[in-house]
Design an enzyme around this catalytic site. Structure first.
Site: not given
Ligand SMILES: Cc1cc2nc3c(=O)[nH]c(=O)nc-3n(C[C@H](O)[C@H](O)[C@H](O)COP(=O)(O)OP(=O)(O)OC[C@H]3O[C@@H](n4cnc5c(N)ncnc54)[C@H](O)[C@@H]3O)c2cc1C
Length: 318
Positions: A187, A238, A308
């Protein structure tokens, strides 16, 4: 003279010739999966590389608080107005393109934009029989977020499938870096907006499989989510990383915290490492439960759970 209450940088920003949509005092509730938080001074739906190349040096030069978000599915947004610029990639950054010339070398390679939804990516791979990243079906973020967080599930993680990544630094320089040159951990990726690096696109390398097997995996993973996670309540997935050799959910549950409520937020009764919004949770309610879980688990097990979830704050690059 700047208008009353309008920061000078916002007036200057409005003079930059952008294709992108710029919103003032935009509520961030619809930009995160907890559906909480206040407004941001400015949200920009960044449409293309040209605009990103204009925006990043401007932000850097003027030392404006900023943050790049994907779908905010791993993000805690504060209740009060956030005083800077939120970069929300859209437009060209949603691209998906099989790279035919690379197919001849034997691999199944796809170029995916940072703003493409993980779910869309997973679904697009099915008919082609490109396997391995089916785990993305249950992750409600973007490809950029999956790389920045090295998202993973069901024994696989995003870094396993990365070939190369295109990203931009704060001076507006575009880089293309091979996976081996980037540090990934559980992560964690050193390519994250937090470090002044904006992922714009990635080449992902998939396995040859057959559509039926991939579809079967997708259905299996969806069933798992429905059974084990509060999929129908707003959350960030998580909250804590799993400590080595253990599970944060087990530690929180065994500390008697499952179902604990603070204001409008609750430690999920289904999965103790999830905090859900019961309808009107504030950021402070959620932060309070995060602190309670962390302190109680530390008291009981001498384990300091590491969040996380990312907190919306100013990216530290200066
Ligand atoms: C119901 C649910 C289930 C989930 N299950 C999992 C799972 O099984 N495994 C898991 O790992 N995660 C899980 N997650 C967490 C989350 O979905 C992941 O961490 C996902 O990868 C975050 O992506 P996002 O685009 O929403 O990023 P955001 O939440 O918008 O951002 C997260 C981080 O990434 C950075 N970021 C985003 N886009 C960029 C970019 N283009 N360039 C540089 N930095 C960037 C942001 O600045 C921030 O620090 C879950 C979340 C939910 C709500």
């Amino acid at each position: 003279m700047p208008g009353e209450g309008i920061p000078q940088w916002l007036e200057d920003l409005e003079k930059i010739p952008l294709d992108s949509r710029l919103r003032r005092k935009a509520s961030l509730k619809r930009f995160n999966t907890w559906r909480i938080g206040g407004a941001a001074e400015c949200v920009i739906d960044v449409k293309n590389l040209k605009d990103l190349r204009l925006l990043l040096p401007f932000i850097h030069k003027n030392q404006i608080p900023w943050f790049v978000i994907g779908k905010g599915s791993n993000l805690l947004v504060p209740d009060k107005t956030w005083p800077g610029i939120i970069l929300h990639l859209s437009g060209d950054f949603k691209c998906w393109e099989p790279l035919e010339e690379k197919f001849n070398s034997g691999g199944k390679k796809v170029s995916a934009g940072a703003a493409l939804a993980d779910v869309t990516f997973a679904q697009k791979c099915v008919p082609h029989g490109w396997g391995g990243m089916e785990f993305l079906i249950g992750i409600p973020g973007t490809i950029g977020g999956a790389i920045a967080m090295n998202a993973g599930a069901h024994g696989a993680e995003t870094a396993d499938f990365i070939d190369e990544i295109e990203w931009m630094d704060m001076e507006g320089n575009l880089h293309c870096t091979a996976k081996d040159e980037i540090e990934f951990r559980y992560r964690y990726s050193e390519l994250n907006g937090n470090y002044g690096r904006i992922i714009t696109r990635a080449v992902l390398s998939l396995n040859e499989s057959d559509p039926k097997t991939i579809q079967k995996n997708i259905l299996k993973y969806q069933k798992f989510r429905k059974e084990k996670q509060p999929y129908n309540q707003p959350s960030c997935g998580s909250v804590f990383k799993n400590p080595t050799g253990d599970h944060a959910a087990r530690l929180i549950e065994n500390s008697g915290l499952k179902g604990k409520i603070k204001g409008g937020a609750q430690i999920s009764t289904k999965q103790a490492n999830f905090i859900v919004n019961l309808g009107n949770a504030s950021s402070d309610d959620i932060m309070s439960l995060i602190n309670t879980a962390r302190e109680t688990v530390f008291k009981n097990y001498s384990i300091d759970l590491m969040p996380e979830v990312q907190i919306l704050q100013s990216s530290i690059y200066s």
